[in-house]
Design an enzyme around this catalytic site. Structure first.
Site, mmCIF file in Angstrom:
data_model
loop_
_atom_site.group_PDB
_atom_site.id
_atom_site.type_symbol
_atom_site.label_atom_id
_atom_site.label_comp_id
_atom_site.label_asym_id
_atom_site.label_seq_id
_atom_site.Cartn_x
_atom_site.Cartn_y
_atom_site.Cartn_z
ATOM 1 N N HIS A 104 -21.752 -1.670 12.670
ATOM 2 C CA HIS A 104 -20.477 -1.037 13.025
ATOM 3 C C HIS A 104 -20.703 0.377 13.567
ATOM 4 O O HIS A 104 -21.451 1.160 12.966
ATOM 5 C CB HIS A 104 -19.570 -0.986 11.779
ATOM 6 C CG HIS A 104 -18.273 -0.259 11.998
ATOM 7 N ND1 HIS A 104 -17.757 0.647 11.088
ATOM 8 C CD2 HIS A 104 -17.395 -0.299 13.031
ATOM 9 C CE1 HIS A 104 -16.618 1.115 11.548
ATOM 10 N NE2 HIS A 104 -16.360 0.559 12.719
HETATM 11 CA CA CA Z 1 -21.335 -2.737 16.902
#
Ligand code: CA
Ligand code: ZLM
Ligand code: ZN
Length: 401
Positions: A194
């Protein structure tokens, strides 16, 4: 000659300083700057330098880095070395079972640390950041339509803290610069992790939309979440601020294949561009989303990873292309070389057989398990595909507001 041509209708620039190559995070640390040497030699081996403008990047200045980072943190990064590093205070480990002693700013000299203090670290950090800022400047002055820095893309770094192999957030610095000219910037992140640092920096900001595709899921057997553990589908920007709804997250189970990834990436990215109408795009191309990556858990092949780059390029907006993660060095080099070719419209001009006489350590590209010196190897390892089609469809459908 080798068939490599300059693209018609757009200019591509490549920003790099080979000073980043000789660095070592530690003997078995997964982040290996040497993958950038492999990438450079593959790019040069295929002759892609003839298709773009190549620049040797200068290091970023402390002032430039202070545009996002805390001044004390910047001073610290500029001065620190393994010889001068001291634990200023004891900080208890963040995760149970972690044995590393953390120093200030989440840095450490323990061998198991994500963000070690290593020899040459300062030079390394300011060089990769300098290359990203030089690339950004090319877009701002209109000298390039696409600017590339494979040594950048360090998306986890926070304002005054290193995280997940990232110390200076060159992406945030680049976007802050782009905002001087472009009213809306779209950030797209195909690293398997992320893009939390970039999302956090702009979570109150409607002028930047962040869109990250990443491995995400519940706790594993060891009680850890896949790093950094953020990026839930419901996380769409800071609630109650004007930045709400300007972050998008696409959490993905392990083992996603090319077809499923293409479906998610193309439908969601197209919808985001259509709704947001960005004036510039920053694309973080972390290669740890490839199958066979030492840390990643996806089954994407180089061809599909590259199709993400082509899809974004097709939008015809000023484009900053950055690297990021990628822990199986030979595959990182293959992917980023292929993507350099796609950016310069030479995707069809690279023979699958790697020009082994022109790259160092050719054994890195040979051997049965490694694809026999082919640009598009068959990945040997693959992860169990835990993607439920209905869930993927749901993630696309939810954008039909
Ligand atoms: Ca990513
Ligand atoms: N321990 N050595 C992606 C950043 C991923 C946090 C669990 C450290 C490692 C990893 C370090 C040599 C990007 C976590 C892990 C063990 C706390 C992560 C040193 C192996 C080693 O062998 C290793 C002794 C080290 C670190 C594995 N760390 C794997 N995964 C993640 C960070 C960065 O790709 O997105 C962008 C460049 N960290 O899971 C722990 C929770 C530290
Ligand atoms: Zn990553």
């Amino acid at each position: 000659s080798n068939g490599i041509t300059r693209p018609k209708g757009h200019t591509v620039s490549f920003h790099y300083n080979s000073g980043v190559e000789d660095m070592h995070f530690g003997k078995t640390h997964p982040m290996k700057p040497w993958r950038l040497t492999l990438t450079k030699h593959l790019v040069l081996g295929y002759g892609l330098q003839y298709a773009m403008d190549t620049y040797v990047a200068m290091p970023a200045s402390k002032d430039q880095v202070r545009a996002f980072h805390d001044p004390d943190y910047v001073d610290f990064l500029k001065e620190v070395s393994p010889q001068t590093f001291r634990y200023q205070r004891f900080i208890p480990p963040k995760h149970e079972g972690d044995t590393v002693d953390l120093g200030p700013f989440n840095l450490s000299t323990s061998p198991g640390a994500d963000c070690p203090v290593f020899d040459g670290m300062s030079e390394y950090l300011f060089l990769y950041t300098g290359a990203t800022l030089a690339a950004t400047n090319q877009l701002l002055t209109g000298q390039s339509d696409i600017a590339i820095n494979w040594s950048g893309g360090l998306h986890h770094a926070h304002k005054s803290e290193a995280s997940g192999f990232c110390y200076i957030n060159d992406i945030v610095l680049a976007i802050l610069d782009l905002l001087h000219l472009f009213p809306r910037v779209l950030y797209i992140d195909i690293d398997v992790h992320h893009g939390d640092g970039v999302e956090e920096a702009f979570q109150r900001q409607p002028r930047v939309m962040t869109l990250s595709y990443h491995r995400y899921g519940p706790y594993d057997e060891t009680g850890h979440k896949f790093f950094p553990g953020t990026g839930d589908l419901a996380d769409t920007g800071l609630k109650g601020t004007i930045g709400e709804h300007f972050a998008l997250n696409v959490p993905i189970p392990s083992g996603i294949d090319d077809r499923q990834y293409k479906y998610l990436f193309e439908s969601i990215t197209a919808r985001a561009i259509d709704a947001y109408k960005p004036k510039a795009i920053v694309l973080q191309c972390g290669a740890d989303s490839l199958g066979g990556d030492r840390l990643g858990q996806f089954n994407i092949n180089i061809k599909q990873h590259g199709e993400c780059v082509s899809f974004v390029k097709k939008q015809g907006l000023p484009l900053l292309i950055l690297g990021g993660g990628g822990y199986t060095a030979r595959n990182v080099a293959r992917a980023w070389c292929h993507e350099t070719a796609l950016a310069t419209d030479n995707g069809a001009n690279l023979p699958d057989r790697i020009p082994l006489d022109l790259v160092p350590r050719p054994q890195a590209f040979t051997g049965r398990a490694h694809g026999d010196g082919m640009l598009f190897p068959k990945f040997q390892r693959d992860h169990k595909n835990d993607c439920v089609e209905a869930d993927l469809e749901y993630m696309v459908k939810r954008l039909e507001w």
